[in-house]
Design an enzyme around this catalytic site. Structure first.
Site, PDB file in Angstrom:
ATOM      1  N   LYS A  31      74.690  78.747 -10.015  1.00  0.00           N
ATOM      2  CA  LYS A  31      73.788  78.513 -11.116  1.00  0.00           C
ATOM      3  C   LYS A  31      75.161  79.985 -11.395  1.00  0.00           C
ATOM      4  O   LYS A  31      76.004  80.417 -10.863  1.00  0.00           O
ATOM      5  CB  LYS A  31      72.491  78.672 -10.718  1.00  0.00           C
TER       6      LYS A  31
HETATM    7  C1  LIG Z   1      70.747  73.466  -9.796  1.00  0.00           C
HETATM    8  C2  LIG Z   1      69.765  72.607 -10.335  1.00  0.00           C
HETATM    9  C3  LIG Z   1      68.160  72.635  -9.775  1.00  0.00           C
HETATM   10  C4  LIG Z   1      67.741  72.352  -8.699  1.00  0.00           C
HETATM   11  O1  LIG Z   1      68.193  74.179  -8.189  1.00  0.00           O
HETATM   12  P1  LIG Z   1      68.473  74.199  -6.486  1.00  0.00           P
HETATM   13  O2  LIG Z   1      68.178  75.561  -6.752  1.00  0.00           O
HETATM   14  O3  LIG Z   1      69.084  73.861  -5.881  1.00  0.00           O
HETATM   15  O4  LIG Z   1      67.235  73.598  -6.251  1.00  0.00           O
HETATM   16  C5  LIG Z   1      67.478  71.652 -11.036  1.00  0.00           C
HETATM   17  N1  LIG Z   1      68.107  70.728 -11.644  1.00  0.00           N
HETATM   18  C6  LIG Z   1      69.142  71.319 -11.788  1.00  0.00           C
HETATM   19  C7  LIG Z   1      69.030  70.564 -13.419  1.00  0.00           C
HETATM   20  C8  LIG Z   1      69.798  71.569 -11.657  1.00  0.00           C
HETATM   21  O5  LIG Z   1      71.073  71.924 -11.846  1.00  0.00           O
END
Ligand SMILES: *Cc1c(COP(=O)(O)O)cnc(C)c1O
Length: 376
Positions: free
Chosen positions: A180
């Site tokens: 991210k």
């Molecule tokens: C990455 C993501 C999540 C979840 O995050 P994690 O840290 O991987 O649990 C939720 N929603 C979207 C749209 C994502 O891209």
């Protein structure tokens, strides 16, 4: 060329080393520091509560808003399965909605058709870091008495009308997973100005032990405690917080300008390219986490094969949730399904340069130039 990757350096390694030497690994002073720095960064007087994943953030946000079995949450089908699993983990029912083909963001007109007496909340997903018309979304929520839980997993560091995403919402959830906009290794955060929500999330991440966070921040724990609500082991480790703090510092100086420049380069190269369409996004304030484009005329899979053969990693964000066995929807979502067939995400991470972007777009152009039969 990788579709995405974590970008970590000596500063992150030193930070982890510092925590390991302290020999205190749970939620502690480092997590508290990270939360305070995030709150300062986002502005708007928000409270930030860090947890171990973005999915946990979404689940605890839903729980803290009082969602219970039978309650329905409007959510776009075109999202990572995390959004849907988080809603069901909180006991509520996700109701899959269409997205606009031009933006891949929640279609409020469709959401209006899915309202029922059990609708309690709406979860917009800031797909590819665009938030869309947030005032309209909040107007819709007010009109129908809904809580808003923003899935802002893609949108850390983005701004909307001059304010950071997260500074002004009802409850806003970020993910700090490895790829991210910033990472804490794994991790997530719930951001809110509602003190009740913040307190419930703080307790729920530590097994529901009431006000345990205050002790943990001082490397202590609660012995004589009470529990009034469900809770889980969803706290953030100080190891993760240490990585996150470094990444937060690198974001403005380093990741943001690089992400914006790469996205701009992609747009210049892709604009007007026959056979593809771009999603509309307000590029200026957006730091894109992914770079999805639409490949038209049923050629997505063939083009994808060509790119893979040229050593270029691609992705498909996402298989719509209403096509998954667990979340099969009683109503069809034809526009989402049509868009899904076209979506192709191109490589994007801060370790790429503009020449890498050119290589991708050249390969894409070549793949599109092949006669459709040959490209099969
Ligand atoms: C990455 C993501 C999540 C979840 O995050 P994690 O840290 O991987 O649990 C939720 N929603 C979207 C749209 C994502 O891209």
């Amino acid at each position: 060329m990788r579709l995405s990757k974590s970008v970590l350096g000596p500063a992150e390694r030193d930070a982890v080393d510092r925590i390991l030497r302290a020999e205190f690994l749970g939620t502690g002073p480092e997590t508290q520091q990270f939360e305070q720095e995030l709150a300062t960064y986002l502005g708007g007087g928000v409270t930030v509560v860090c947890v171990n994943t973005g999915t946990a953030a979404l689940q605890l946000a839903c729980q803290a808003c009082g969602l219970a079995p039978g309650d329905e949450v409007l959510v776009p089908s075109l999202t990572y399965v995390a959004s849907f699993q988080a809603i069901t983990a909180a006991g509520a029912t996700p109701v899959a909605c269409e997205v606009h083909p031009a933006t891949a963001l929640l279609d409020l007109e469709d959401a209006a058709r899915r309202l029922s007496p059990r609708t309690r909340a709406i979860m917009p997903v800031h797909y590819a870091s665009s938030v869309g018309d947030l005032p309209a979304l909040y107007g819709f929520a007010r009109k129908h008495g809904l809580r808003v839980v923003e899935d802002a997993a893609h949108a850390f560091g983005c701004t909307h009308q001059g304010a950071k995403v997260g500074a002004q919402g009802d409850v806003v959830c970020f993910s700090f997973d490895g790829i991210k906009n910033i990472t804490s290794g794994e991790g997530g955060a719930v951001v809110t100005r509602d003190p009740g929500v913040a307190e419930r999330v703080r307790d729920a991440r530590l097994l529901g032990v009431m006000r345990d966070s205050e002790n943990r921040y001082q490397r202590k724990r609660s012995w004589d405690f009470d529990v009034s609500h469900a809770g889980w082991r969803y706290h953030m480790s100080d190891i993760m917080a240490a990585i996150g703090r470094v990444q937060l510092r690198r974001f403005e100086a380093d990741f943001r300008p690089r992400g914006v420049a790469l996205a701009q380069r992609y747009r210049e190269r892709l604009r007007g390219m026959p056979g593809v369409a771009l999603l509309t996004s307000d590029l200026g304030p957006v730091v894109p986490h992914i770079l999805p484009i639409r490949v038209l005329a049923g050629r997505r899979d063939a083009v994808r094969q060509q790119l893979e053969a040229a050593g270029i990693g691609t992705g498909i964000h996402y298989k719509p949730n209403h096509l998954l066995t667990r979340f099969r929807s009683p109503h069809p979502l034809p526009r989402t399904e049509a868009l899904y067939e076209e979506l192709l995400s191109l490589p994007l991470h801060p370790d790429l340069g503009e020449t890498d972007v050119d290589r991708v777009t050249d390969a894409l152009e070549q793949a599109l130039a092949l006669p459709a039969v040959l490209a099969k």
